[in-house]
Design a protein around this motif. Sequence first.
Motif, short mmCIF file in Angstrom:
data_model
loop_
_atom_site.label_atom_id
_atom_site.label_comp_id
_atom_site.label_asym_id
_atom_site.label_seq_id
_atom_site.Cartn_x
_atom_site.Cartn_y
_atom_site.Cartn_z
N SER A 61 0.83 -1.19 0.00
CA SER A 61 0.00 0.00 0.00
C SER A 61 0.87 1.25 0.00
N TYR A 62 0.25 2.41 -0.21
CA TYR A 62 0.98 3.67 -0.14
C TYR A 62 1.61 3.83 1.24
N GLU A 63 2.87 4.24 1.25
CA GLU A 63 3.55 4.57 2.50
C GLU A 63 4.43 5.78 2.24
N PHE A 64 4.33 6.77 3.08
CA PHE A 64 5.14 7.96 2.95
C PHE A 64 5.94 8.14 4.24
N ILE A 65 7.18 7.66 4.23
CA ILE A 65 7.99 7.67 5.46
C ILE A 65 9.31 8.40 5.23
N GLU A 66 9.30 9.38 4.31
CA GLU A 66 10.56 10.05 4.00
C GLU A 66 11.14 10.78 5.20
N LYS A 67 10.30 11.25 6.11
CA LYS A 67 10.83 11.92 7.30
C LYS A 67 11.64 10.96 8.16
N ASP A 68 11.22 9.70 8.22
CA ASP A 68 11.98 8.69 8.95
C ASP A 68 13.32 8.42 8.25
N VAL A 69 13.30 8.45 6.92
CA VAL A 69 14.54 8.27 6.17
C VAL A 69 15.49 9.43 6.45
N PHE A 70 14.96 10.64 6.39
CA PHE A 70 15.81 11.81 6.63
C PHE A 70 16.41 11.79 8.03
N LYS A 71 15.65 11.35 9.01
CA LYS A 71 16.17 11.28 10.37
C LYS A 71 17.29 10.24 10.46
N ALA A 72 17.12 9.12 9.77
CA ALA A 72 18.16 8.09 9.78
C ALA A 72 19.45 8.61 9.17
N ILE A 73 19.32 9.37 8.07
CA ILE A 73 20.50 9.95 7.43
C ILE A 73 21.14 11.00 8.34
N LYS A 74 20.31 11.82 8.96
CA LYS A 74 20.81 12.85 9.88
C LYS A 74 21.60 12.20 11.03
N ASP A 75 21.01 11.20 11.67
CA ASP A 75 21.66 10.57 12.81
C ASP A 75 22.96 9.88 12.39
N TRP A 76 22.95 9.26 11.23
CA TRP A 76 24.14 8.59 10.71
C TRP A 76 25.28 9.58 10.51
#
Length: 407
Positions: A61-76
Amino acid sequence: MSLLDIKHEVKNKFAKSNPRFLESMFGSTEVTPLWIADMDFKVAEPITKELARLVERGIYSYEFIEKDVFKAIKDWNFRRNQLDLNTKAFLQVPGVLTGISLLVRELSKEGEGVVVQTPVYHQFFKVIKSAKREVVENPLKIIEGKYTIDFEDLELKFKNENVKLMILCNPHNPVGRVWTKEEMTKLIELANQYDVTIISDEIHSDIIFSPSKFTSIVSLDTLNKHVAVIGSPAKTFGMHSISNGYLYISNEEIHKQLKDVITGMYLDHGNALSAYATIAAYTQGEDWLNELLAYLQKTNNWIEDFVEKELPEVKLFKPEGTYQIWLDFSSLNLSEDALNHLVVDKANLALTPGNWFGDNHSSFMRLNTASTLSTIQEAFTKLKEAIKCGVDVKGLDNKSQGSCCSC
């Protein structure tokens, strides 16, 4: 799962080892493929598990989780590079080259100049030319066996060549330089002086070898004028066919301009598989990356020692970053055809031709080191044997002239 689990079972489907590609590119399928900047290693187990979880779920189904991706990149980036990023400054695009292409088209006009530092990743030329912009070369200089930026020439190009943009490659592909803080500071000062915007391709920023330190343009851009292509897991985690690209744009005006284009063309949707795999990579893949870096360093050490002792005819530029080795064969005094004959037909190696990275590099080749050490050792041993046998300028091996060489 070991890092060294090689992708044998489907390797002929990959571009690097696809027989059709090898035949068209090198005229032979009987070559060890060390050309495309791809890995022979399986990805980190958390990535595979996350993808398996999504497939097992059986619902897409549709999923929009780009904010979670951005946070993962930020923390990394905070953990790895002490880089404090703002998640609101990110934009998602289908791939790194898509992002660079959009930036070139949005931040310059047809006929204006875009600087690249040759020898450099060949797709930059296509991105610039397809947008009807002018490629302006700032050739790197070799000083005491090391590539450096020619700042005098760069300033002249900024001043006289109608330059609006510069595509920076950091770490640099193919020469393996990781630009120092001092070099980056001087570069930004010049760009600001001549109102040039830098697009910094930092896709290799996690592949750094001690004692080199990566300096992102973001950490020095006090005017928020420049743009970083940051956060793609493609090179870091071997996710070339399932990764998105991420632009980091601090400047609010430029950010809005690019966001309007990206969202207007529906380029920011991505897909759940890529998104969740990216989160898994950046949140659970650090041990795997550390193992990879240690293995690549071991490989680099072996190559450097072998070339010094066994291949004095070949010049090696010690990599500070990336999993590429840039080799100079000019001391052999071979034509481009003869060098290709030596490497492909006699040593049975598929390396990236130097002329892909700019004119006047036909005596150079790039070799990808992200394979098993045994594969790399075999490749350099075959290269040594081929050079020992010798090739004349017409590409004819000395065996036909009575040589007792076995190659």
